[in-house]
Motif scaffolding. Structure first.
Motif, PDB file in Angstrom:
ATOM      1  N   GLU A   6       0.923  -1.295   0.066  1.00 11.98           N
ATOM      2  CA  GLU A   6      -0.264   0.005   0.088  1.00 11.98           C
ATOM      3  C   GLU A   6       0.936   1.281  -0.029  1.00 11.98           C
ATOM      4  OE1 GLU A   6      -3.507   0.185   2.318  1.00 11.98           O
ATOM      5  OE2 GLU A   6      -3.046   1.997   3.112  1.00 11.98           O
ATOM      6  N   ALA A   7       0.671   2.162  -0.991  1.00 13.97           N
ATOM      7  CA  ALA A   7       1.596   3.442  -1.086  1.00 13.97           C
ATOM      8  C   ALA A   7       0.749   4.444  -0.333  1.00 13.97           C
ATOM      9  CB  ALA A   7       1.264   3.679  -2.468  1.00 13.97           C
ATOM     10  N   ASP A   8       1.593   5.197   0.602  1.00 17.80           N
ATOM     11  CA  ASP A   8       0.845   6.151   1.320  1.00 17.80           C
ATOM     12  C   ASP A   8       1.026   7.508   0.571  1.00 17.80           C
ATOM     13  OD1 ASP A   8       3.582   7.137   1.552  1.00 17.80           O
ATOM     14  OD2 ASP A   8       3.815   6.708   3.598  1.00 17.80           O
ATOM     15  N   ALA A   9       0.423   8.523   1.342  1.00 21.12           N
ATOM     16  CA  ALA A   9       0.371   9.703   0.558  1.00 21.12           C
ATOM     17  C   ALA A   9       1.649  10.440  -0.081  1.00 21.12           C
ATOM     18  CB  ALA A   9      -0.498  10.952   1.176  1.00 21.12           C
ATOM     19  N   ALA A  10       2.798   9.859   0.805  1.00 23.24           N
ATOM     20  CA  ALA A  10       4.250  10.641   0.251  1.00 23.24           C
ATOM     21  C   ALA A  10       4.683   9.791  -0.864  1.00 23.24           C
ATOM     22  CB  ALA A  10       5.193  10.452   1.762  1.00 23.24           C
ATOM     23  N   ALA A  11       4.217   8.572  -0.788  1.00 25.74           N
ATOM     24  CA  ALA A  11       4.868   7.555  -1.935  1.00 25.74           C
ATOM     25  C   ALA A  11       3.965   7.644  -3.274  1.00 25.74           C
ATOM     26  CB  ALA A  11       4.645   6.194  -1.485  1.00 25.74           C
TER      27      ALA A  11
END
Lengths: 127, 220
Positions: free
Chosen positions: B109-114
């Motif tokens: 899962e990619a967070d907002a920064a990623a």
């Protein structure tokens, strides 16, 4: 021998340029056309270009010549994907570059020499 | 999971983005082609419809989406777009999605920064391939302000939904700003000053793809 691939939006244009270049390469140069999109229309197909590269590759590297737009971008993308393999794109006019490259390739010259010959075609002025 | 508006982007979210982008691009295909007919070769909408339709067809099935990674989904979609699009937008959108996918790496899962880093990587890939700068009247005029607005929103404390919305709004504004520009890339550049006064089709479709991302990350 260095192989040459002609990438054009048009299948017939790619075949025609390859025909002229082969003749100038005195029947020795390996020149493979990759023209049109995957459905036979005008455009570019990376799959057709990859097939042509595979046919042209005799182990000494492959020089790509491209007409405009997506042909150029597809050539650059293919080179990026083929990390480590010996494939170059010539910054050259299509017909003149193909003739120069085929002439040089037919002498058995290596990839940098064939690439340089293709790019030198830019300097042959017509008027 | 993508159940919460503020959650990260998982493989299902990435697939939902591609599906939504395909919907928007297909719905707007005629308009994009009309824009392209004014200064390009009149096939942009048709080409992108074909490319994104192929990308949707290449998405993993529902069971597999539970196992795979968002980065892998984007890379596969990019590959399909390159194979099937036919015009310059194929290599450009394909590179954008593949670079974005690579930037997401192996995270489930990619967070907002990623996601912000993936947008930046997509922009860099497009600029490397197409050699276009902002102001050249290309998709970069939508993608560059979108990546910048995303980063600014994130810095300001916005979550994934808020940041993607900021990116989509900036892409819309960036696309609109291409109207007075003189094209310096592609067929339109041959027209010189006659290329001004038209909305760039590539910037317009880029705005749609970023709107699609905002749509799926903003869903409850």
């Amino acid at each position: 021998m260095v192989g040459i691939v002609i990438i054009s939006h048009s299948r017939t244009l790619a075949e025609g340029v390859a025909e002229v270049a082969r003749a100038m390469g005195v029947g020795k140069a390996v020149v493979e056309p990759a023209g049109g999109d995957s459905e036979g229309g005008l455009g570019t197909s990376i799959d057709l270009v990859e097939d042509a590269v595979a046919r042209a590759d005799g182990g000494d590297g492959v020089l790509l010549l491209a007409d405009i737009g997506s042909s150029v971008l597809t050539a650059k993308m293919l080179i990026e994907d083929a990390e480590g393999e010996r494939i170059l794109l010539a910054d050259a006019p299509l017909v003149e570059g193909a003739v120069a490259a085929a002439s040089m390739a037919a002498t058995g010259a290596d990839l940098p020499a064939v690439h340089a010959a293709a790019e030198s075609a830019r300097e042959h002025r017509k008027t | 999971m993508t159940g919460q508006a503020s959650a990260g982007l998982d493989a299902r979210g990435a697939a939902a983005w591609i599906r939504r982008a395909a919907e928007l691009v297909s719905a707007e295909a005629e308009r994009l082609t009309r824009l392209d007919a004014a200064i390009g070769d009149g096939d942009h909408g048709h080409n992108l419809h074909r490319g994104f339709t192929a990308a949707v067809a290449a998405l993993p099935g529902d069971a597999e989406l539970g196992e795979t990674r968002p980065g892998k989904v984007l890379i596969a979609a990019g590959r399909a777009i390159v194979s099937k699009t036919g015009g310059a937008s194929g290599p450009l959108y394909g590179t954008a999605l593949r670079r974005a996918g690579k930037a997401l790496g192996d995270a489930s899962e990619a967070d907002a920064a990623a996601v912000g880093a993936a947008l930046k990587a997509a922009l860099e890939g497009v600029q490397e391939l197409g050699q276009a700068n902002e102001g050249d009247k290309t998709m970069v005029d939508a993608l560059a302000p979108a990546a910048a607005a995303y980063a600014a929103a994130l810095d300001g404390g916005a979550d994934l939904a808020g940041s993607t919305r900021a990116a989509a709004d900036a892409a819309d504004a960036g696309a609109a700003a291409t109207v007075p520009m003189q094209a310096r890339k592609g067929r339109a550049s041959y027209l010189g000053p006659r290329s001004t006064g038209h909305l760039d089709p590539g910037a317009s479709s880029t705005a749609l793809v970023l709107r699609a991302l905002a749509d799926v990350t903003g869903r409850e």
